[in-house]
Motif scaffolding. Structure first.
Motif, PDB file in Angstrom:
ATOM      1  N   THR B  75      33.397  52.011 -94.707  1.00 40.92           N
ATOM      2  CA  THR B  75      32.783  50.745 -94.311  1.00 40.92           C
ATOM      3  C   THR B  75      33.373  49.602 -95.125  1.00 40.92           C
ATOM      4  N   ILE B  76      33.534  49.820 -96.434  1.00 44.16           N
ATOM      5  CA  ILE B  76      34.063  48.752 -97.273  1.00 44.16           C
ATOM      6  C   ILE B  76      35.505  48.415 -96.893  1.00 44.16           C
ATOM      7  N   THR B  77      36.340  49.446 -96.762  1.00 42.35           N
ATOM      8  CA  THR B  77      37.739  49.159 -96.423  1.00 42.35           C
ATOM      9  C   THR B  77      37.848  48.541 -95.028  1.00 42.35           C
ATOM     10  N   ALA B  78      37.035  49.034 -94.083  1.00 43.12           N
ATOM     11  CA  ALA B  78      37.073  48.464 -92.733  1.00 43.12           C
ATOM     12  C   ALA B  78      36.665  46.999 -92.775  1.00 43.12           C
ATOM     13  N   THR B  79      35.662  46.669 -93.602  1.00 47.45           N
ATOM     14  CA  THR B  79      35.218  45.280 -93.717  1.00 47.45           C
ATOM     15  C   THR B  79      36.331  44.424 -94.309  1.00 47.45           C
ATOM     16  N   LEU B  80      37.004  44.973 -95.334  1.00 47.25           N
ATOM     17  CA  LEU B  80      38.089  44.209 -95.956  1.00 47.25           C
ATOM     18  C   LEU B  80      39.220  43.939 -94.965  1.00 47.25           C
ATOM     19  N   ILE B  81      39.420  44.851 -94.020  1.00 45.44           N
ATOM     20  CA  ILE B  81      40.461  44.626 -93.017  1.00 45.44           C
ATOM     21  C   ILE B  81      39.969  43.675 -91.933  1.00 45.44           C
ATOM     22  N   ALA B  82      38.761  43.933 -91.438  1.00 47.82           N
ATOM     23  CA  ALA B  82      38.298  43.245 -90.225  1.00 47.82           C
ATOM     24  C   ALA B  82      37.861  41.808 -90.480  1.00 47.82           C
ATOM     25  N   VAL B  83      37.139  41.568 -91.589  1.00 49.02           N
ATOM     26  CA  VAL B  83      36.537  40.239 -91.770  1.00 49.02           C
ATOM     27  C   VAL B  83      37.584  39.125 -91.898  1.00 49.02           C
ATOM     28  N   PRO B  84      38.598  39.274 -92.762  1.00 47.41           N
ATOM     29  CA  PRO B  84      39.584  38.183 -92.835  1.00 47.41           C
ATOM     30  C   PRO B  84      40.284  37.951 -91.496  1.00 47.41           C
ATOM     31  N   LEU B  85      40.708  39.031 -90.861  1.00 47.95           N
ATOM     32  CA  LEU B  85      41.407  38.904 -89.581  1.00 47.95           C
ATOM     33  C   LEU B  85      40.546  38.182 -88.552  1.00 47.95           C
ATOM     34  N   ALA B  86      39.328  38.674 -88.380  1.00 50.16           N
ATOM     35  CA  ALA B  86      38.475  38.150 -87.316  1.00 50.16           C
ATOM     36  C   ALA B  86      38.023  36.728 -87.621  1.00 50.16           C
ATOM     37  N   ALA B 143      39.945  52.690 -87.643  1.00 50.83           N
ATOM     38  CA  ALA B 143      39.173  52.762 -86.399  1.00 50.83           C
ATOM     39  C   ALA B 143      37.918  51.902 -86.511  1.00 50.83           C
ATOM     40  N   LEU B 144      37.225  52.002 -87.648  1.00 47.30           N
ATOM     41  CA  LEU B 144      36.009  51.204 -87.829  1.00 47.30           C
ATOM     42  C   LEU B 144      36.348  49.713 -87.862  1.00 47.30           C
ATOM     43  N   ALA B 145      37.493  49.364 -88.470  1.00 47.43           N
ATOM     44  CA  ALA B 145      37.893  47.955 -88.520  1.00 47.43           C
ATOM     45  C   ALA B 145      38.055  47.413 -87.100  1.00 47.43           C
ATOM     46  N   ILE B 146      38.669  48.208 -86.222  1.00 49.92           N
ATOM     47  CA  ILE B 146      38.848  47.751 -84.848  1.00 49.92           C
ATOM     48  C   ILE B 146      37.497  47.613 -84.143  1.00 49.92           C
ATOM     49  N   VAL B 147      36.582  48.511 -84.479  1.00 50.03           N
ATOM     50  CA  VAL B 147      35.233  48.384 -83.913  1.00 50.03           C
ATOM     51  C   VAL B 147      34.588  47.083 -84.377  1.00 50.03           C
ATOM     52  N   TYR B 153      34.341  38.431 -84.904  1.00 46.74           N
ATOM     53  CA  TYR B 153      34.976  37.306 -84.209  1.00 46.74           C
ATOM     54  C   TYR B 153      33.964  36.544 -83.366  1.00 46.74           C
ATOM     55  N   THR B 154      33.204  37.264 -82.541  1.00 48.87           N
ATOM     56  CA  THR B 154      32.269  36.613 -81.631  1.00 48.87           C
ATOM     57  C   THR B 154      31.223  35.804 -82.400  1.00 48.87           C
ATOM     58  N   TYR B 155      30.637  36.412 -83.424  1.00 55.27           N
ATOM     59  CA  TYR B 155      29.606  35.707 -84.190  1.00 55.27           C
ATOM     60  C   TYR B 155      30.212  34.531 -84.966  1.00 55.27           C
ATOM     61  N   ALA B 156      31.408  34.732 -85.509  1.00 56.90           N
ATOM     62  CA  ALA B 156      32.044  33.666 -86.282  1.00 56.90           C
ATOM     63  C   ALA B 156      32.352  32.476 -85.372  1.00 56.90           C
ATOM     64  N   GLU B 157      32.859  32.763 -84.178  1.00 49.74           N
ATOM     65  CA  GLU B 157      33.197  31.690 -83.260  1.00 49.74           C
ATOM     66  C   GLU B 157      31.945  30.887 -82.896  1.00 49.74           C
ATOM     67  N   LEU B 158      30.877  31.603 -82.574  1.00 46.95           N
ATOM     68  CA  LEU B 158      29.611  30.939 -82.245  1.00 46.95           C
ATOM     69  C   LEU B 158      29.145  30.068 -83.393  1.00 46.95           C
ATOM     70  N   ALA B 159      29.188  30.624 -84.600  1.00 42.03           N
ATOM     71  CA  ALA B 159      28.700  29.900 -85.766  1.00 42.03           C
ATOM     72  C   ALA B 159      29.545  28.658 -86.026  1.00 42.03           C
ATOM     73  N   LEU B 160      30.857  28.779 -85.868  1.00 42.79           N
ATOM     74  CA  LEU B 160      31.752  27.658 -86.165  1.00 42.79           C
ATOM     75  C   LEU B 160      31.612  26.552 -85.112  1.00 42.79           C
ATOM     76  N   ILE B 161      31.449  26.964 -83.855  1.00 41.63           N
ATOM     77  CA  ILE B 161      31.304  25.961 -82.784  1.00 41.63           C
ATOM     78  C   ILE B 161      30.030  25.150 -82.980  1.00 41.63           C
ATOM     79  N   SER B 162      28.981  25.797 -83.502  1.00 45.16           N
ATOM     80  CA  SER B 162      27.699  25.107 -83.605  1.00 45.16           C
ATOM     81  C   SER B 162      27.624  24.142 -84.791  1.00 45.16           C
ATOM     82  N   VAL B 163      28.693  24.029 -85.557  1.00 46.99           N
ATOM     83  CA  VAL B 163      28.685  23.048 -86.645  1.00 46.99           C
ATOM     84  C   VAL B 163      28.736  21.644 -86.024  1.00 46.99           C
TER      85      VAL B 163
END
Lengths: 386, 280
Positions: B75-86, B143-147, B153-163
């Protein structure tokens, strides 16, 4: 405010990294570090007997053999601490596929490799060795409230129940086999596996062989469309446990499960008519007897195709053979890398000697007879490094 | 006049009742898992978290340490991969809403959300496990990072648009550069939404079984063999052990399910405490 949250964020990231790296160092590396990197061993230590290199054997396949194999793996590891064996219950089919893909070191499977796959594996430089390591039996568990005495069934009536043609428990075709029992005038709910399974394969093979042609050959498979489902009297359960649960919860139902599950749940199960025309109980003796009677059908070499032998133990001849008995196979390569070859040999030796002793057999599982153990040990001469 | 109040009352009651019915299954799940799992954890004490699973014939069930370690690592490594990218992808698509890449990212992310996670596992299996010939914890992380990526991405986009646009305009008016505006204003104001997205993605990853079946594979003979060895995970262990008929392993499965539940709740509480609401 801005500075504070920045510090928190940075702190969090660092904390996570430290925890991750730390966890890996402490949990993973430290205990085996010396064995993983033998170059770090100092000369003085190396002159003493160096610890054998850590070997991990990865297995995959049959869910049924999992508890027994896990027990063997743990006992083996206690004797040979440098060998770890991890086995995952992915199902016989997946185990075979992963064996062919060479991502595991061995596979467990209820049926042996199908002939086409076996040919492909044998032609490969790594080769293939199969062996029956434990006996499995399928019992017909039932839930008939108020029934006194043991139910008796034969292949033909079981086939007719699962074909949907016998609808009531007091059908004359069942009553005829059980003259002493007072069977209720209730509809039979036939429970079967909903997932693809080696157990279903063995069960349907038995029905095909023992039903006087009532059960069609097309319905001998790991997963089938059950004719009884079309009558609304069929129920599917996931895994042996799922079928056992459903039968326990559904009055007037019948189901097929591995002997170990009936043993654990203490559900009643039927006596089944064998090829010699006798109704026999599923006991360690009657299952071993079926295995003994199938022994002459085992192929010349462990490298050969086992399908005939597997076919022979289901509905095996012999007065006391329990009819729905089968082997569970382990499938190995013939050629392994150096350390693995040694470890695999030791493991095969262990399974076929000490591993078959009652104290290492998990309750509900049946050891293979003496002659088959000796037969399996021929593998030790076949397996080599490469 | 009484009528209006009566209608109002009745309506309120109906809404409350329906709301309770809607969340009842969640409480049922929480209560049932706690009822089955908590006694097992208490019975076995600390060793439940530090031991490897015992054999089915053993007197005590042993512990879930391999599953805990594997889940933590992956979970930690997947988060480290997925969060910056997304997150970077989300910033890009908010800053350049009409760019071709943005449209491509949106479509892929949306379809990735729909893909059965077992297919993601198969993808990593074909790309990484088959060529190397081994199941590894890192393959599980990937695999978890891709999940996780489409969720973050979706939540980040929503949050950023609502600024609010006024904030951004004000920042530009003060002479901030684009990068400064993004990192000092947009991301900062949207941090709660970003954190929520990460928390949801992490819980999603923690609870996934399917993508791990053909990647991390599962291994329970030691606590953690390292990133290049197969590894266990909590949902994987629960999935495999609950199907057996043996009390030891069923106990581990229930205790494991309870542990996973507690981890979920902890994660959400931590996410709430760490990231305070932004008041406009």
């Amino acid at each position: 405010m801005r500075g504070a949250s920045k510090t928190i964020l940075a702190g969090l990231v660092i904390a996570v990294l430290v925890v991750a790296v730390g966890a890996w160092l402490i949990l993973g590396r430290a205990p085996e570090g010396a064995q993983i990197t033998p170059t770090q061993v100092t000369p003085t230590q190396a002159t003493q007997t160096p610890p054998p290199r850590q070997v991990i054997l990865l297995g995959s396949g049959s869910t049924f053999v999992h508890p027994q194999l896990d027990n063997w793996a743990k006992e083996f590891n206690r004797r040979y601490p440098h060998v770890r064996i991890d086995y995952n219950p992915t199902g016989s089919g997946t185990g075979q596929t992963q064996f062919m893909q060479k991502v595991v070191d061995f596979a467990g499977s209820d049926p042996p490799l199908p002939t086409s796959r076996w040919q492909q594996a044998k032609a490969d430089p790594r080769g293939v060795i199969q062996m029956p390591v434990i006996i499995g039996a399928i019992v017909m568990v039932y839930n008939i409230p108020g029934l006194e005495g043991r139910l008796k069934l034969d292949g033909e009536t079981i086939a007719l129940i699962y074909l949907g043609e016998i609808e009531y428990w007091n059908d004359p075709r069942i009553q005829r086999l059980n003259p002493d029992l007072k069977l209720p005038n209730q509809r039979i709910i036939a429970v079967h596996r909903s997932d693809s399974s080696g157990t279903t394969h063995v069960f349907t093979l038995f029905l095909y062989k023992a039903s006087n042609g009532k059960w069609p050959k097309e319905l001998v498979e790991k997963a089938i469309e059950w004719p009884v489902d079309k009558t609304g009297r069929g129920l599917g359960g996931k895994g042996n446990q799922g079928v056992a649960d459903l039968v326990q919860r559904t009055p007037y139902s019948i189901g097929y499960v591995e002997y170990a599950y009936a043993y654990l749940t203490k559900m009643p199960y039927a006596l089944v008519k064998n090829a010699a025309g006798r109704f026999v109980d599923a006991t360690p003796e009657t299952m071993m007897e079926a295995a003994r009677n199938a022994f002459p059908k085992l192929p010349q070499s462990l490298e050969d195709d086992f399908n005939e032998a597997w076919d022979a133990i289901v509905y095996a001849p012999g007065e006391n053979s329990y009819p729905i008995t089968s082997f569970v196979f382990l499938i190995f390569y013939k050629v392994y890398p150096k350390e693995k070859a040694e470890a695999v040999k030791k493991f095969i030796e262990f399974i076929n000697t000490e591993g078959q002793k009652p104290e290492l057999i998990v309750p509900g599982y049946i050891p293979i007879p003496e002659e088959i153990r000796r037969y399996n040990l021929r593998a030790l001469e076949l397996i080599r490094e490469g | 006049m009484d009528d209006r109040f009566l209608v109002d009352r009745v309506f309120t009651v109906i809404v409350v009742v329906i709301a309770i019915i809607a969340i009842l299954p969640i409480f049922h799940i929480i209560a049932y898992i706690t009822w089955r799992g908590l006694p097992i954890v208490i019975d076995n004490g600390l060793s439940f978290f530090t031991d490897v699973p015992a054999a089915v014939v053993a007197e005590k069930p042993g512990g879930i340490a391999p599953a805990l370690a594997g889940t933590a690592f992956m979970t930690i490594t997947a988060t480290l991969i997925a969060v910056p990218l997304a997150t970077l992808a989300a910033i890009f698509s908010v800053e350049y809403p009409n760019h071709v890449l943005t449209k491509a990212v949106r479509v892929t992310s949306r379809s990735l959300l729909e893909v059965a996670t077992i297919l993601i596992g198969m993808l990593i299996f074909v790309l990484l496990v088959l060529p190397t010939g081994r199941f590894t914890a890192l393959a599980g992380s990937l695999a978890l990072a891709i999940v996780m990526i489409p969720y973050v991405y979706t939540y980040a986009e929503l949050a950023l648009i609502s600024v609010p646009k006024t904030y951004i305009e004000a920042a530009y008016a003060l002479g901030m550069k684009r990068a400064q505006v993004i990192f000092y204003v947009t991301v900062r104001v949207a941090r709660r939404g970003l954190a929520r997205g990460i928390a949801i993605a992490v819980t999603k990853a923690m609870g996934e079984t399917a993508p791990l079946l053909f990647t991390a594979f599962g291994a329970r003979s030691v606590i953690f063999g390292g990133p290049f060895e197969p590894a266990d995970a909590l949902p994987l262990m629960v999935f495999q052990f609950i199907q057996t008929g043996y009390d030891n392993w069923r106990a581990l499965a229930w205790g494991g399910a309870f542990t996973l539940l507690v981890l979920y709740l902890l994660l959400f509480i931590i996410a709430r405490i760490l990231v305070k609401e932004v008041r406009y």
